[in-house]
Design a protein around this motif. Structure first.
Motif, PDB file in Angstrom:
ATOM      1  N   ILE A 130      59.670  24.119 -66.940  1.00  0.00           N
ATOM      2  CA  ILE A 130      58.949  22.702 -66.103  1.00  0.00           C
ATOM      3  C   ILE A 130      59.928  22.252 -64.792  1.00  0.00           C
ATOM      4  O   ILE A 130      60.171  21.339 -65.332  1.00  0.00           O
ATOM      5  N   VAL A 131      58.714  21.925 -63.515  1.00  0.00           N
ATOM      6  CA  VAL A 131      59.857  21.444 -62.773  1.00  0.00           C
ATOM      7  C   VAL A 131      59.076  20.152 -62.422  1.00  0.00           C
ATOM      8  O   VAL A 131      57.934  20.640 -62.042  1.00  0.00           O
ATOM      9  N   ASN A 132      59.098  19.106 -62.082  1.00  0.00           N
ATOM     10  CA  ASN A 132      58.083  17.614 -62.044  1.00  0.00           C
ATOM     11  C   ASN A 132      58.591  17.683 -60.867  1.00  0.00           C
ATOM     12  O   ASN A 132      59.538  16.745 -60.506  1.00  0.00           O
ATOM     13  N   THR A 133      57.448  17.487 -59.758  1.00  0.00           N
ATOM     14  CA  THR A 133      57.468  16.961 -58.346  1.00  0.00           C
ATOM     15  C   THR A 133      57.122  15.740 -57.612  1.00  0.00           C
ATOM     16  O   THR A 133      56.760  15.623 -56.387  1.00  0.00           O
ATOM     17  N   LYS A 134      56.327  15.614 -58.800  1.00  0.00           N
ATOM     18  CA  LYS A 134      55.524  14.338 -58.430  1.00  0.00           C
ATOM     19  C   LYS A 134      56.218  13.021 -57.775  1.00  0.00           C
ATOM     20  O   LYS A 134      57.214  12.627 -58.890  1.00  0.00           O
TER      21      LYS A 134
END
Length: 71
Positions: A31-35
């Motif tokens: 899971i990559v958080n790009t926000k």
């Protein structure tokens, strides 16, 4: 699909487990958080006039009280 310790419902969770009955083997998910967060700008200009006004009123009141006490 069931989630345990889901970060969407538990903001402090760093590890969580997702179980799905339809998956028959071990799988790995990333899971990559790009926000990107937005930095509030203009806060100083919104608050500064009220702070300067409050300081000016406080100084005026202090000077008046000191002058009244001396007399």
């Amino acid at each position: 699909m069931k989630s345990v310790g889901d970060p969407a419902t538990t903001p402090t969770a760093t590890n969580f487990t997702i179980t799905d009955d339809s998956v028959e083997q071990n799988t790995t998910s990333v899971i990559v958080n790009t926000k990107k967060g937005t930095v509030p700008t203009g806060v100083i200009f919104a608050v500064a006039p009220f702070a300067i006004g409050a300081v000016a009123i406080a100084a005026f009141v202090i000077l008046k009280v000191r002058k009244a006490v001396k007399q």
